[in-house]
Design a protein around this motif. Structure first.
Motif: not given
Length: 372
Positions: A131-149
């Motif tokens: 069962e799906k409800f929606g999305l969690l989104n996060v952002a960081t200044p001057h960050t294009v990509e997050y690593d796997q951890s």
């Protein structure tokens, strides 16, 4: 254990403890976002709830840059984007980096306010089991990509939040079932006790009226008979409100049955297919009940019309009578009751609007619009 992993474990523990204590949806989501941003590299966060048609709702947001907060987060609430579209299509299954975000780009172009260095974000579905409800989104200044951890941490937190959402939904369902059961019990008790007593008083007063020759006594028994008849009608209406028997055969039949019970002749006109969520169906039924009660008590007419129009975007509900009416904007004290307040609260709960349109000797319209 590395310091970063230790921090992640501590954060997961804190969020789990917080989620376990919360019982209100928006408070839970806002608090979880705040904890996530306080103890991680993520600086901003927002949560979309997404329905079966792919329509999203901004349900929580924390520390958004001014450009995204402008006009009450207009860029976050309107329009489409890659992550919502991919989620709705079933293509977004795990935490992912979003290379191009239409909302952030659009806000940057249209707003003169700063975006605080935020150009990209990561997203992860909120779900419990399948069962799906929606999305969690996060952002960081001057960050294009997050690593796997970092994505793995985001995914773990999303699972925790998804489970909490499901728990709150289930708890509210249990509360609603308990409320219905209590209403049914009260309706049975009223029917078996007070309703029967009123009926007995009606029969007794009518019998006494026929037995006496004294004019004053006849009038007194006649008044008692009339009052108990009115009280009996009120009691039957209350029992219907507590336990709407007609709804199992459909909204329209339920409203017609209630009108018939009140002695009101109701003409109906429907446009569109009536396939409404149960919450909206009960809201309309309760509004119709209160509106019909007001017609019987105050309109000095027993004729009414009901118009129900269902489109792809709205539900329009109009209950109209040709009774005595009132001056627009000056609702009489006899009408400005708890019942009308209840109607307003019910409509507000489903994000709709309600207004009363009336003029003396030309009747009254109750006009309801609910987004669909």
């Amino acid at each position: 254990m590395s310091p970063a992993l230790d921090d992640h474990m501590t954060l997961l523990k804190e969020i789990a403890e917080f989620l376990n204590e919360e019982t209100e949806m928006e408070t839970m989501l806002q608090g979880a976002l705040k904890k996530l941003l306080t103890r991680s590299i993520f600086a901003s966060g927002w949560i979309f709830f997404i329905d079966a048609k792919g329509k999203h709702q901004l349900i929580a947001a924390e520390n958004l840059p001014p450009a995204l907060m402008e006009n009450e987060c207009r860029s976050m609430k309107r329009g489409g984007c890659w992550c919502v579209s991919r989620y709705h299509n079933g293509e977004l299954q795990k935490a992912s980096n979003i290379i191009e975000c239409q909302r952030i780009e659009q806000a940057g172009k249209q707003s003169t306010l700063p975006s605080a260095g935020i150009t990209h974000h990561a997203t992860v579905p909120l779900q419990s089991g399948k069962e799906k409800f929606g999305l969690l989104n996060v952002a960081t200044p001057h960050t294009v990509e997050y690593d796997q951890s970092e994505l793995a941490l985001l995914e773990s937190i999303a699972f925790q939040i998804g489970s909490a959402i499901k728990r709150i939904y289930l708890t509210k369902q249990e509360q609603e079932i308990a409320l219905v059961q209590e209403r049914n019990r009260l309706a049975r008790d009223l029917h078996d006790s007070v309703n029967q007593l009123l009926f007995s008083v009606t029969l007794t007063s009518r019998g006494a009226m026929e037995m006496t020759e004294d004019h004053d006594l006849k009038q007194a028994f006649s008044d008692i008979h009339q009052l108990t008849q009115e009280a009996l009608t009120e009691m039957r209406a209350l029992i219907w409100q507590l336990r709407p028997k007609g709804l199992e055969t459909g909204l329209l039949e339920g409203i017609k049955g209630y009108a018939e019970m009140l002695g009101i002749s109701l003409k109906t006109q429907v446009s569109g297919v009536i396939q409404l969520p149960s919450r909206i169906e009960e809201t309309l039924f309760r509004i119709a009940q209160e509106g019909l009660n007001n017609i019987r008590k105050h309109a000095e007419t027993l004729d009414a019309e009901l118009f129900l129009t269902i489109t792809s975007t709205d539900i329009l509900f109009i209950l109209k009578d040709t009774g005595r009416g009132f001056v627009a904007g000056k609702i009489p004290e006899s009408l400005a009751s708890v019942g009308m307040q209840s109607m307003q609260e019910r409509v507000k709960a489903v994000e709709g609007t309600i207004e009363w349109i009336s003029s003396p000797a030309k009747g009254t319209e109750v006009f309801v619009r609910i987004p669909y």
